[in-house]
Motif scaffolding. Structure first.
Motif, mmCIF file in Angstrom:
data_model
loop_
_atom_site.group_PDB
_atom_site.id
_atom_site.type_symbol
_atom_site.label_atom_id
_atom_site.label_comp_id
_atom_site.label_asym_id
_atom_site.label_seq_id
_atom_site.Cartn_x
_atom_site.Cartn_y
_atom_site.Cartn_z
ATOM 1 N N UNK A 20 -94.376 -99.125 -104.477
ATOM 2 C CA UNK A 20 -94.331 -99.101 -105.947
ATOM 3 C C UNK A 20 -93.904 -100.474 -106.455
ATOM 4 N N UNK A 21 -94.494 -100.902 -107.569
ATOM 5 C CA UNK A 21 -94.076 -102.137 -108.254
ATOM 6 C C UNK A 21 -93.850 -101.793 -109.719
ATOM 7 N N UNK A 22 -92.830 -102.428 -110.302
ATOM 8 C CA UNK A 22 -92.547 -102.178 -111.713
ATOM 9 C C UNK A 22 -91.713 -103.317 -112.280
ATOM 10 N N UNK A 23 -91.602 -103.336 -113.601
ATOM 11 C CA UNK A 23 -90.697 -104.266 -114.273
ATOM 12 C C UNK A 23 -89.346 -103.582 -114.389
ATOM 13 N N UNK A 24 -88.299 -104.266 -113.952
ATOM 14 C CA UNK A 24 -86.922 -103.766 -114.081
ATOM 15 C C UNK A 24 -86.134 -104.853 -114.797
ATOM 16 N N UNK A 35 -86.878 -104.730 -103.483
ATOM 17 C CA UNK A 35 -86.816 -106.185 -103.614
ATOM 18 C C UNK A 35 -87.079 -106.593 -105.057
ATOM 19 N N UNK A 36 -86.447 -107.703 -105.446
ATOM 20 C CA UNK A 36 -86.627 -108.239 -106.787
ATOM 21 C C UNK A 36 -87.239 -109.631 -106.695
ATOM 22 N N UNK A 37 -88.257 -109.878 -107.540
ATOM 23 C CA UNK A 37 -88.961 -111.147 -107.579
ATOM 24 C C UNK A 37 -88.905 -111.715 -108.989
ATOM 25 N N UNK A 38 -88.867 -113.047 -109.088
ATOM 26 C CA UNK A 38 -88.878 -113.714 -110.391
ATOM 27 C C UNK A 38 -90.296 -113.613 -110.949
ATOM 28 N N UNK A 39 -90.468 -113.124 -112.181
ATOM 29 C CA UNK A 39 -91.804 -112.886 -112.715
ATOM 30 C C UNK A 39 -92.598 -114.149 -113.061
ATOM 31 N N UNK A 40 -91.940 -115.281 -113.183
ATOM 32 C CA UNK A 40 -92.659 -116.520 -113.489
ATOM 33 C C UNK A 40 -93.096 -117.210 -112.194
#
Length: 109
Positions: free
Chosen positions: A60-64, A82-87
């Protein structure tokens, strides 16, 4: 019900509640990416390639908040968050069972 049964039941309930309170906190809401306005973000679909390069099976992927959040399984079969920087799509932090197992150097969010 006898007093002993009630006492045993309430002791068991208290123990279960204590275990629940002692469980590690989940990461949701704790990570801040400082990503800026959403019009500068890369499309979340581009993150799929990064996940594939990590050899993870995407669940699953989503904006948190202001980060991209990924739920996946590692090649060893472990469930991760895991958290990734959106830019930049840089991997910032990874959790397994609520425990941090990776943090990008210098990331304090």
């Amino acid at each position: 019900m006898s007093f002993r049964r009630i006492l045993k039941a309430s002791t068991l309930l208290a123990a279960v509640a204590a275990v629940g309170l002692a469980a590690p906190a989940q990461a949701d809401g704790d990570i801040i990416c400082k990503a800026g306005p959403k019009d500068g973000w890369q499309k979340i679909s581009k993150l799929k390639k990064k996940v594939w390069l990590e050899e993870w099976k995407l669940l699953k992927m989503q904006v948190e908040g202001d980060c991209y959040e990924v739920y996946a399984r590692t090649k060893e079969g472990q469930s991760i968050e895991a958290f990734f920087h959106p830019v930049t799509l840089k991997k910032l932090v990874v959790f397994r069972r609520g425990q941090e197992i990776y943090r990008a150097e210098g990331f304090t969010g």
